[in-house]
Write a protein that holds these residues in place. Structure first.
Motif, short mmCIF file in Angstrom:
data_model
loop_
_atom_site.label_atom_id
_atom_site.label_comp_id
_atom_site.label_asym_id
_atom_site.label_seq_id
_atom_site.Cartn_x
_atom_site.Cartn_y
_atom_site.Cartn_z
N ALA A 1 0.81 -1.21 0.00
CA ALA A 1 0.00 0.00 0.00
C ALA A 1 0.85 1.27 0.00
N TYR A 2 2.12 1.15 0.35
CA TYR A 2 2.97 2.33 0.52
C TYR A 2 3.25 3.05 -0.80
N ARG A 3 3.65 2.32 -1.83
CA ARG A 3 3.99 2.92 -3.12
C ARG A 3 3.55 1.99 -4.24
N GLY A 4 3.29 2.59 -5.41
CA GLY A 4 2.94 1.78 -6.57
C GLY A 4 4.16 1.07 -7.12
N VAL A 5 4.04 -0.24 -7.30
CA VAL A 5 5.16 -1.06 -7.77
C VAL A 5 4.73 -1.85 -9.00
N PRO A 6 5.52 -1.83 -10.07
CA PRO A 6 5.18 -2.64 -11.26
C PRO A 6 5.01 -4.11 -10.88
N GLY A 7 4.00 -4.72 -11.43
CA GLY A 7 3.70 -6.11 -11.10
C GLY A 7 2.63 -6.23 -10.03
N ALA A 8 2.39 -5.13 -9.30
CA ALA A 8 1.32 -5.11 -8.30
C ALA A 8 0.27 -4.07 -8.68
N ASP A 9 0.09 -3.89 -10.00
CA ASP A 9 -0.81 -2.85 -10.50
C ASP A 9 -2.27 -3.10 -10.10
N TYR A 10 -2.65 -4.35 -9.90
CA TYR A 10 -4.01 -4.67 -9.47
C TYR A 10 -4.09 -4.72 -7.94
N TYR A 11 -3.09 -5.35 -7.34
CA TYR A 11 -3.10 -5.64 -5.90
C TYR A 11 -2.85 -4.39 -5.06
N MET B 1 11.46 -4.54 6.73
CA MET B 1 10.56 -4.18 5.65
C MET B 1 9.88 -2.85 5.95
N ARG B 2 9.52 -2.62 7.21
CA ARG B 2 8.91 -1.35 7.60
C ARG B 2 9.88 -0.20 7.31
N ALA B 3 11.15 -0.38 7.66
CA ALA B 3 12.14 0.66 7.41
C ALA B 3 12.31 0.91 5.91
N LEU B 4 12.34 -0.18 5.12
CA LEU B 4 12.51 -0.06 3.68
C LEU B 4 11.35 0.71 3.05
N MET B 5 10.13 0.36 3.42
CA MET B 5 8.97 0.99 2.80
C MET B 5 8.73 2.40 3.34
N THR B 6 9.12 2.65 4.58
CA THR B 6 9.04 4.01 5.11
C THR B 6 9.96 4.92 4.32
N GLY B 7 11.16 4.40 4.02
CA GLY B 7 12.09 5.16 3.20
C GLY B 7 11.56 5.37 1.80
N ALA B 8 10.88 4.35 1.26
CA ALA B 8 10.34 4.45 -0.09
C ALA B 8 9.32 5.57 -0.21
N ARG B 9 8.60 5.82 0.85
CA ARG B 9 7.58 6.88 0.82
C ARG B 9 8.19 8.26 0.68
N LEU B 10 9.47 8.38 1.04
CA LEU B 10 10.14 9.67 1.00
C LEU B 10 10.74 9.99 -0.37
N VAL B 11 10.76 8.98 -1.25
CA VAL B 11 11.33 9.20 -2.58
C VAL B 11 10.39 10.09 -3.39
N PRO B 12 10.93 11.17 -4.01
CA PRO B 12 10.06 12.05 -4.81
C PRO B 12 9.35 11.29 -5.92
N ALA B 13 8.13 11.72 -6.22
CA ALA B 13 7.30 11.03 -7.21
C ALA B 13 7.98 10.96 -8.57
#
Length: 254
Positions: free
Chosen positions: A139-149, A224-236
């Motif tokens: 749910a954190y960021r859009g990832v290719p391959g999870a376009d439906y999920y 995983m929480r740390a990884l995805m928390t960091g991912a949310r900070l990446v500019p769009a």
């Protein structure tokens, strides 16, 4: 919340995290009704336990309503509703599959809504209870391959957050659970990297601990929480350049 003695309806209990969480709740002394489409799986899960099976198809509103009536008849009320039902498959937007997309929406998001529709009146009327929605770090960021999920899980997280505020005055708690990769039939059969993968039993133990501590949001495992928390900070604008390394089926070709 106090799990021992709690009257619980767990939807999506036939395998994986749902089954592990049902067993954990049963061992902790909760009165558990387990639901899913696969009746034989529910029978296997509940055999030799105090759990009671009630079949349900979360994509069918009438089925959900009938199942809830059965649950209330079995338990005499509700203290805890856990929505763990979900579907997932790798997407390839080069061959968009509308049927699969709608199945993801119907199961992962609308199914949650259908269960809320039939259970919230009981929880609000009695002035308390807990709703747990199992989402995903997807749910954190859009990832290719999870376009439906991914979008369905992002919407579920948003819904649960809104409900947390809306139901506060009614005494109803809402907990959002965002696991990383959890070992299951679905993830074990997938052919893509799954970092920091944990067992369903480990995930279930973490959820029980979160319930005991009245956590509002639970994200695990820690790395995983740390990884995805960091991912949310990446500019769009930068994110699309980084996501190729996260592509599910294509990662091995990059």
């Amino acid at each position: 919340m106090q799990v021992e003695g709690a009257r619980c309806w767990l939807v999506g209990a036939s395998s994986g995290l749902g089954a592990a969480l049902a067993r954990a709740l049963d061992r902790a002394g909760a009165e558990v009704v387990v639901s899913a489409r696969r009746e034989e799986r529910l029978s296997e899960l509940s055999a030799g336990t105090r759990m009671r099976p009630v079949t349900v198809d979360v994509t069918d509103a009438d089925s959900v309503r009938t199942a809830c009536d059965g649950v209330l008849a079995e338990l005499g009320g509700l203290d805890l509703v856990v929505y763990c039902a979900g579907t997932w498959q790798v997407s390839d937007v080069g061959e968009w599959d509308q049927e699969s997309f709608e199945q993801h929406v119907s199961t992962n998001l609308l199914g949650l809504g259908r269960c809320l529709d039939v259970t919230l009146p009981t929880l609000r009327a009695q002035g308390g209870g807990t709703v747990v929605g199992i989402a995903s770090v997807a749910a954190y960021r859009g990832v290719p391959g999870a376009d439906y999920y991914g979008p369905t899980k992002a919407a579920a997280v948003n819904l649960l957050e809104a409900l947390r505020a809306s139901l506060r005055a009614d005494g109803v708690r809402v907990m959002s659970v965002l696991p990383g990769f959890v070992r299951s039939e679905m993830t074990d059969s997938a052919d893509f990297p799954q970092p920091f993968k944990i067992t369903a039993e480990d995930a279930a133990a973490r959820i029980l601990e979160g319930l005991a501590r009245d956590r509002a949001v639970l994200v695990f495992p820690r790395r995983m929480r740390a990884l995805m928390t960091g991912a949310r900070l990446v500019p769009a604008g930068l994110w699309p350049r980084l996501t190729p390394v996260l592509r599910h089926p294509w990662a091995r070709r990059l």
